[in-house]
Motif scaffolding. Sequence first.
Motif, short mmCIF file in Angstrom:
data_model
loop_
_atom_site.label_atom_id
_atom_site.label_comp_id
_atom_site.label_asym_id
_atom_site.label_seq_id
_atom_site.Cartn_x
_atom_site.Cartn_y
_atom_site.Cartn_z
N VAL A 66 -72.09 8.07 -87.57
CA VAL A 66 -72.37 7.38 -86.31
C VAL A 66 -73.32 8.18 -85.41
O VAL A 66 -74.17 7.60 -84.72
CB VAL A 66 -71.05 7.03 -85.58
N ASP A 67 -73.22 9.50 -85.44
CA ASP A 67 -74.09 10.31 -84.59
C ASP A 67 -75.50 10.46 -85.16
O ASP A 67 -76.39 10.99 -84.49
CB ASP A 67 -73.48 11.70 -84.38
N ASP A 68 -75.69 10.01 -86.38
CA ASP A 68 -77.01 10.11 -87.03
C ASP A 68 -77.89 8.90 -86.74
O ASP A 68 -79.12 8.98 -86.84
CB ASP A 68 -76.80 10.24 -88.54
N VAL A 69 -77.26 7.78 -86.38
CA VAL A 69 -77.97 6.50 -86.41
C VAL A 69 -79.09 6.41 -85.39
O VAL A 69 -80.21 5.97 -85.72
CB VAL A 69 -76.97 5.34 -86.22
N ALA A 70 -78.85 6.80 -84.16
CA ALA A 70 -79.86 6.61 -83.12
C ALA A 70 -81.15 7.36 -83.46
O ALA A 70 -82.25 6.80 -83.35
CB ALA A 70 -79.31 7.07 -81.77
N ALA A 71 -81.02 8.61 -83.89
CA ALA A 71 -82.22 9.39 -84.21
C ALA A 71 -82.93 8.84 -85.44
O ALA A 71 -84.16 8.77 -85.49
CB ALA A 71 -81.84 10.85 -84.43
N THR A 72 -82.15 8.44 -86.45
CA THR A 72 -82.77 7.89 -87.66
C THR A 72 -83.47 6.57 -87.36
O THR A 72 -84.58 6.32 -87.85
CB THR A 72 -81.71 7.70 -88.75
N ALA A 73 -82.84 5.72 -86.56
CA ALA A 73 -83.47 4.45 -86.18
C ALA A 73 -84.77 4.70 -85.42
O ALA A 73 -85.77 4.00 -85.63
CB ALA A 73 -82.51 3.62 -85.35
N CYS A 92 -62.81 12.89 -89.13
CA CYS A 92 -63.55 12.55 -87.92
C CYS A 92 -62.95 11.35 -87.19
O CYS A 92 -63.35 11.04 -86.06
CB CYS A 92 -65.02 12.31 -88.22
N MET A 93 -61.97 10.68 -87.79
CA MET A 93 -61.26 9.62 -87.08
C MET A 93 -60.24 10.19 -86.10
O MET A 93 -59.67 9.44 -85.31
CB MET A 93 -60.54 8.71 -88.08
N ALA A 94 -60.01 11.49 -86.20
CA ALA A 94 -59.10 12.20 -85.28
C ALA A 94 -57.71 11.56 -85.26
O ALA A 94 -57.07 11.47 -84.22
CB ALA A 94 -59.69 12.23 -83.87
N GLY A 95 -57.27 11.11 -86.44
CA GLY A 95 -55.93 10.57 -86.55
C GLY A 95 -55.76 9.15 -86.04
O GLY A 95 -54.65 8.63 -85.99
N GLY A 96 -56.85 8.51 -85.66
CA GLY A 96 -56.77 7.15 -85.13
C GLY A 96 -56.56 6.12 -86.22
O GLY A 96 -56.69 6.40 -87.41
#
Length: 229
Positions: A66-73, A92-96
């Motif tokens: 998710v943190d890669d998308v903006a820069a790649t786009a 990375c879901m932090a237990g959610g």
Amino acid sequence: MAVVVGVLAGAVALRGILLPTGPRVLVYGDSLMVESQQDFRDAARRSGAGTIRQKIWSGTAPCDWVDDVAATARDFKPVIAVIGFSGNPRPCMAGGDLVESYRRDVTVMVAALTAAGARVYLVEEPATIRDTVDAAGRTQLGLLWEEIASTWPNTTVVRASLAVTDQGRFTPTLPCEPEEPCGPDGRITVRAPDGVHFCPHPVEPAGICAEYSSGARRYGLAVARGVFG
């Protein structure tokens, strides 16, 4: 600045490098996209795709990307974006809750990609041997993809799951297609022994199959058909 020096068969020769001129395609996904990547790429190129950038890795989930998308786009400027995840739980879901985590992160990905001008395709994953499906053969994640697609513009669900299931329900085998090596019962294995993947004899971590995989081929082609028609 790059200089175009010629055009050959739908590609641009750029300082001696042959670059495709079709729409740029960005792919995010996990092991099912890894296993089926070659068939998807080949079919996409036959359909006129340009550069294909695949950000796929076995065992990953949307929160890994998710943190890669903006820069790649911003940098790659995809015209088409494909998102295909099948339900891996990740730190990375932090237990959610898994579905809520996928909803949150895929929504962020779709928002960034559509804002950048891409058409987004959410790939419906095939039911595993443990999954239950609704009357239309959709898993819980499949229903989530429909929900997200109904909310965001330029976003479509690709029901690639139907290519490797029995109307959405898990099956280890399907009738052979004409060109396939076929058993005496007229059926061929489409799912791995783990009831999740495609390779008849899986590799670890899940990757491109070491032998012919009908499931990987059918899935990759179904994704390409859903995207390119």
